[in-house]
Design a protein around this motif. Structure first.
Motif, PDB file in Angstrom:
ATOM      1  N   ILE A  73       0.855  -1.190   0.000  1.00 20.22           N
ATOM      2  CA  ILE A  73       0.000   0.000   0.000  1.00 20.22           C
ATOM      3  C   ILE A  73       0.895   1.245   0.000  1.00 20.22           C
ATOM      4  O   ILE A  73       1.818   1.344   0.817  1.00 20.22           O
ATOM      5  CB  ILE A  73      -0.920   0.002   1.239  1.00 20.22           C
ATOM      6  CG1 ILE A  73      -1.808  -1.241   1.229  1.00 20.22           C
ATOM      7  CG2 ILE A  73      -1.759   1.282   1.287  1.00 20.22           C
ATOM      8  CD1 ILE A  73      -2.539  -1.485   2.522  1.00 20.22           C
ATOM      9  N   PRO A  74       0.629   2.205  -0.894  1.00 15.26           N
ATOM     10  CA  PRO A  74       1.451   3.420  -0.948  1.00 15.26           C
ATOM     11  C   PRO A  74       1.263   4.298   0.303  1.00 15.26           C
ATOM     12  O   PRO A  74       0.215   4.258   0.953  1.00 15.26           O
ATOM     13  CB  PRO A  74       0.942   4.166  -2.178  1.00 15.26           C
ATOM     14  CG  PRO A  74       0.097   3.214  -2.920  1.00 15.26           C
ATOM     15  CD  PRO A  74      -0.372   2.179  -1.959  1.00 15.26           C
ATOM     16  N   LEU A  75       2.277   5.080   0.583  1.00 20.65           N
ATOM     17  CA  LEU A  75       2.169   6.135   1.590  1.00 20.65           C
ATOM     18  C   LEU A  75       1.409   7.299   0.985  1.00 20.65           C
ATOM     19  O   LEU A  75       1.487   7.534  -0.231  1.00 20.65           O
ATOM     20  CB  LEU A  75       3.555   6.660   1.982  1.00 20.65           C
ATOM     21  CG  LEU A  75       4.497   5.740   2.732  1.00 20.65           C
ATOM     22  CD1 LEU A  75       5.869   6.387   2.829  1.00 20.65           C
ATOM     23  CD2 LEU A  75       3.952   5.419   4.110  1.00 20.65           C
ATOM     24  N   LYS A  76       0.701   8.045   1.799  1.00 23.22           N
ATOM     25  CA  LYS A  76       0.087   9.290   1.323  1.00 23.22           C
ATOM     26  C   LYS A  76       1.202  10.325   1.188  1.00 23.22           C
ATOM     27  O   LYS A  76       2.082  10.420   2.043  1.00 23.22           O
ATOM     28  CB  LYS A  76      -0.985   9.771   2.299  1.00 23.22           C
ATOM     29  CG  LYS A  76      -1.696  11.003   1.796  1.00 23.22           C
ATOM     30  CD  LYS A  76      -2.942  11.281   2.588  1.00 23.22           C
ATOM     31  CE  LYS A  76      -3.462  12.637   2.218  1.00 23.22           C
ATOM     32  NZ  LYS A  76      -4.578  12.653   1.371  1.00 23.22           N
ATOM     33  N   VAL A  77       1.170  11.068   0.092  1.00 23.22           N
ATOM     34  CA  VAL A  77       2.170  12.101  -0.196  1.00 23.22           C
ATOM     35  C   VAL A  77       1.489  13.460  -0.105  1.00 23.22           C
ATOM     36  O   VAL A  77       0.349  13.620  -0.540  1.00 23.22           O
ATOM     37  CB  VAL A  77       2.772  11.880  -1.601  1.00 23.22           C
ATOM     38  CG1 VAL A  77       3.721  12.999  -1.978  1.00 23.22           C
ATOM     39  CG2 VAL A  77       3.473  10.531  -1.671  1.00 23.22           C
ATOM     40  N   TYR A  78       2.193  14.437   0.460  1.00 22.71           N
ATOM     41  CA  TYR A  78       1.628  15.768   0.687  1.00 22.71           C
ATOM     42  C   TYR A  78       2.436  16.825  -0.064  1.00 22.71           C
ATOM     43  O   TYR A  78       3.647  16.685  -0.256  1.00 22.71           O
ATOM     44  CB  TYR A  78       1.650  16.100   2.187  1.00 22.71           C
ATOM     45  CG  TYR A  78       0.872  15.110   3.013  1.00 22.71           C
ATOM     46  CD1 TYR A  78      -0.493  15.268   3.235  1.00 22.71           C
ATOM     47  CD2 TYR A  78       1.499  13.993   3.547  1.00 22.71           C
ATOM     48  CE1 TYR A  78      -1.208  14.341   3.979  1.00 22.71           C
ATOM     49  CE2 TYR A  78       0.791  13.062   4.296  1.00 22.71           C
ATOM     50  CZ  TYR A  78      -0.549  13.239   4.507  1.00 22.71           C
ATOM     51  OH  TYR A  78      -1.252  12.318   5.234  1.00 22.71           O
ATOM     52  N   ASN A  79       1.748  17.897  -0.461  1.00 22.86           N
ATOM     53  CA  ASN A  79       2.418  19.036  -1.077  1.00 22.86           C
ATOM     54  C   ASN A  79       3.229  19.773  -0.026  1.00 22.86           C
ATOM     55  O   ASN A  79       2.832  19.868   1.138  1.00 22.86           O
ATOM     56  CB  ASN A  79       1.408  19.995  -1.701  1.00 22.86           C
ATOM     57  CG  ASN A  79       0.713  19.402  -2.898  1.00 22.86           C
ATOM     58  OD1 ASN A  79       1.316  18.676  -3.689  1.00 22.86           O
ATOM     59  ND2 ASN A  79      -0.571  19.664  -3.036  1.00 22.86           N
ATOM     60  N   VAL A  80       4.361  20.324  -0.469  1.00 26.54           N
ATOM     61  CA  VAL A  80       5.272  21.047   0.408  1.00 26.54           C
ATOM     62  C   VAL A  80       5.581  22.405  -0.226  1.00 26.54           C
ATOM     63  O   VAL A  80       5.707  22.514  -1.443  1.00 26.54           O
ATOM     64  CB  VAL A  80       6.601  20.268   0.587  1.00 26.54           C
ATOM     65  CG1 VAL A  80       7.629  21.071   1.351  1.00 26.54           C
ATOM     66  CG2 VAL A  80       6.351  18.938   1.268  1.00 26.54           C
ATOM     67  N   LYS A  81       5.699  23.418   0.626  1.00 26.39           N
ATOM     68  CA  LYS A  81       6.210  24.711   0.158  1.00 26.39           C
ATOM     69  C   LYS A  81       7.154  25.255   1.218  1.00 26.39           C
ATOM     70  O   LYS A  81       7.035  24.935   2.408  1.00 26.39           O
ATOM     71  CB  LYS A  81       5.092  25.701  -0.148  1.00 26.39           C
ATOM     72  CG  LYS A  81       4.345  26.228   1.054  1.00 26.39           C
ATOM     73  CD  LYS A  81       3.279  27.237   0.625  1.00 26.39           C
ATOM     74  CE  LYS A  81       2.487  27.743   1.823  1.00 26.39           C
ATOM     75  NZ  LYS A  81       1.436  28.686   1.435  1.00 26.39           N
ATOM     76  N   ILE A  82       8.103  26.064   0.764  1.00 27.73           N
ATOM     77  CA  ILE A  82       9.072  26.680   1.668  1.00 27.73           C
ATOM     78  C   ILE A  82       8.919  28.182   1.544  1.00 27.73           C
ATOM     79  O   ILE A  82       8.913  28.727   0.444  1.00 27.73           O
ATOM     80  CB  ILE A  82      10.505  26.237   1.335  1.00 27.73           C
ATOM     81  CG1 ILE A  82      10.610  24.713   1.504  1.00 27.73           C
ATOM     82  CG2 ILE A  82      11.521  26.959   2.221  1.00 27.73           C
ATOM     83  CD1 ILE A  82      11.874  24.105   0.998  1.00 27.73           C
ATOM     84  N   ASP A  83       8.763  28.828   2.690  1.00 23.80           N
ATOM     85  CA  ASP A  83       8.582  30.276   2.742  1.00 23.80           C
ATOM     86  C   ASP A  83       9.432  30.814   3.893  1.00 23.80           C
ATOM     87  O   ASP A  83       9.217  30.430   5.042  1.00 23.80           O
ATOM     88  CB  ASP A  83       7.100  30.611   2.947  1.00 23.80           C
ATOM     89  CG  ASP A  83       6.803  32.095   2.843  1.00 23.80           C
ATOM     90  OD1 ASP A  83       7.610  32.835   2.254  1.00 23.80           O
ATOM     91  OD2 ASP A  83       5.750  32.512   3.356  1.00 23.80           O
ATOM     92  N   ASP A  84      10.376  31.695   3.580  1.00 25.28           N
ATOM     93  CA  ASP A  84      11.264  32.280   4.590  1.00 25.28           C
ATOM     94  C   ASP A  84      11.928  31.215   5.457  1.00 25.28           C
ATOM     95  O   ASP A  84      11.934  31.294   6.685  1.00 25.28           O
ATOM     96  CB  ASP A  84      10.516  33.275   5.482  1.00 25.28           C
ATOM     97  CG  ASP A  84      10.145  34.550   4.743  1.00 25.28           C
ATOM     98  OD1 ASP A  84      10.865  34.914   3.791  1.00 25.28           O
ATOM     99  OD2 ASP A  84       9.138  35.167   5.116  1.00 25.28           O
TER     100      ASP A  84
END
Length: 102
Positions: free
Chosen positions: A84-95
């Motif tokens: 079963i795959p892992l759930k993947v999440y969006n990432v953003k970098i700010d400061d």
């Protein structure tokens, strides 16, 4: 409706490192592979193993318990016993802060 949560400072996840954390009972993993930050579920889908104690490689993150490797881009297991795959999440970098979209 999704929300962006602050995970940690970029300094806390140096290249080649894994970082596990909990946000409102949600267990998450950050991985810095070649300078790119990935976010997935923290717990292996095959067994109750903490992936932050696993091994990070070019193939992905290796579970410390049964050695299944999960691709960090899509969460898919690369070998058994995990199926079963892992759930993947969006990432953003700010400061220099890492945010994950839940």
């Amino acid at each position: 409706m999704s929300e962006w949560i602050k995970a940690c400072n970029l300094e806390q996840v140096k290249e080649g490192q894994l970082f596990g954390f909990v946000h409102n009972d949600k267990k998450l993993l950050l991985a810095n592979l070649k300078g790119k930050i990935h976010a997935t579920d923290l717990i292996c889908t095959h067994a109750d193993a903490d992936l932050s104690t696993g091994i990070l490689s070019e193939e992905g993150v290796r579970c410390p318990l049964h050695l299944s490797v999960f691709n960090l881009d899509d969460g898919k297991p690369q070998n058994l016993p995990a199926e079963i795959p892992l759930k993947v999440y969006n990432v953003k970098i700010d400061d220099d802060e890492i945010y994950v979209e839940l």
